[in-house]
Design a protein around this motif. Structure first.
Motif, PDB file in Angstrom:
ATOM      1  N   PHE A  41      -1.194   1.703   5.420  1.00 45.94           N
ATOM      2  CA  PHE A  41      -1.085   1.070   4.106  1.00 45.94           C
ATOM      3  C   PHE A  41      -2.243   1.542   3.232  1.00 45.94           C
ATOM      4  N   CYS A  42      -1.921   1.941   2.015  1.00 49.31           N
ATOM      5  CA  CYS A  42      -2.930   2.523   1.125  1.00 49.31           C
ATOM      6  C   CYS A  42      -2.871   1.889  -0.257  1.00 49.31           C
ATOM      7  N   LYS A  43      -4.003   1.907  -0.924  1.00 51.27           N
ATOM      8  CA  LYS A  43      -4.091   1.504  -2.322  1.00 51.27           C
ATOM      9  C   LYS A  43      -4.661   2.691  -3.072  1.00 51.27           C
ATOM     10  N   GLU A  45      -6.743   4.517  -5.737  1.00 52.06           N
ATOM     11  CA  GLU A  45      -7.946   4.208  -6.499  1.00 52.06           C
ATOM     12  C   GLU A  45      -7.661   4.282  -7.991  1.00 52.06           C
ATOM     13  N   ASP A  48      -3.243  -0.255  -9.464  1.00 48.52           N
ATOM     14  CA  ASP A  48      -2.793  -1.301  -8.555  1.00 48.52           C
ATOM     15  C   ASP A  48      -1.618  -0.834  -7.695  1.00 48.52           C
ATOM     16  N   HIS A  49      -1.367   0.476  -7.683  1.00 46.42           N
ATOM     17  CA  HIS A  49      -0.265   1.027  -6.897  1.00 46.42           C
ATOM     18  C   HIS A  49      -0.630   1.028  -5.412  1.00 46.42           C
ATOM     19  N   ARG A  50       0.265   0.518  -4.605  1.00 49.00           N
ATOM     20  CA  ARG A  50       0.097   0.515  -3.149  1.00 49.00           C
ATOM     21  C   ARG A  50       1.300   1.187  -2.527  1.00 49.00           C
ATOM     22  N   TYR A  51       1.086   1.813  -1.398  1.00 50.98           N
ATOM     23  CA  TYR A  51       2.207   2.401  -0.689  1.00 50.98           C
ATOM     24  C   TYR A  51       1.907   2.394   0.803  1.00 50.98           C
ATOM     25  N   SER A  52       2.917   2.636   1.580  1.00 50.23           N
ATOM     26  CA  SER A  52       2.720   2.784   3.012  1.00 50.23           C
ATOM     27  C   SER A  52       3.351   4.097   3.443  1.00 50.23           C
TER      28      SER A  52
END
Length: 144
Positions: A41-43, A45, A48-52
């Motif tokens: 899981f990543c955010k 920098e 506010d976008h996050r993905y896995s």
């Protein structure tokens, strides 16, 4: 006019399915040496976008409900990721419940079965690199 008599029963119904112990089920399923897909899981920098991303890996240890998974993310292991910084990293304290059981890396499974984890499969690496280069060239031509 007839009056109907209503009766209410407030006792809870008997459970249809007994409590299912997911933790025991997971412990029974997973074994050291099995191929899995590990969620990362990543955010991003600055936003506010996050993905896995699901990373291919092999279980190295299991302690109760937690696993240690070695990540194999290089073309020699069937992964399209070249120079991926987490390749060969060991993820620790991964809940068994989070490990992927489906759509696994079949090339990695073949490499594990053949006992080739130390170096992977160089021929497979060349094939994956050639396939990715062809895809890159087609994409460049498409947008040009």
């Amino acid at each position: 006019m007839n009056s109907a008599q209503l009766a209410f029963d407030f006792t809870p119904p008997a459970p249809i399915i007994a409590h299912f112990d997911f933790a025991a089920h997971d412990r029974a399923h997973w074994r050291v040496g099995m191929v899995t897909s590990l969620p990362c899981f990543c955010k991003i920098e600055g936003g506010d976008h996050r993905y896995s991303q699901m990373l291919p890996g092999v279980l190295e240890a299991i302690d109760d409900g937690l696993a240690s998974v070695r990540i194999y993310a290089a073309p020699e292991y069937g992964s399209w990721m070249e120079g991926y910084p987490l390749h060969l990293a060991l993820a620790v304290d991964v809940p068994l419940r989070n490990l992927g059981r489906y759509a696994l890396n079949t090339d990695l499974q073949r490499i594990v079965t053949a006992g080739m984890l130390a170096d992977g499969d160089p021929a497979l690496g060349a094939e994956v690199r050639a396939r990715m280069a062809g895809m890159h060239e087609r994409e460049i031509a498409r947008v040009a």
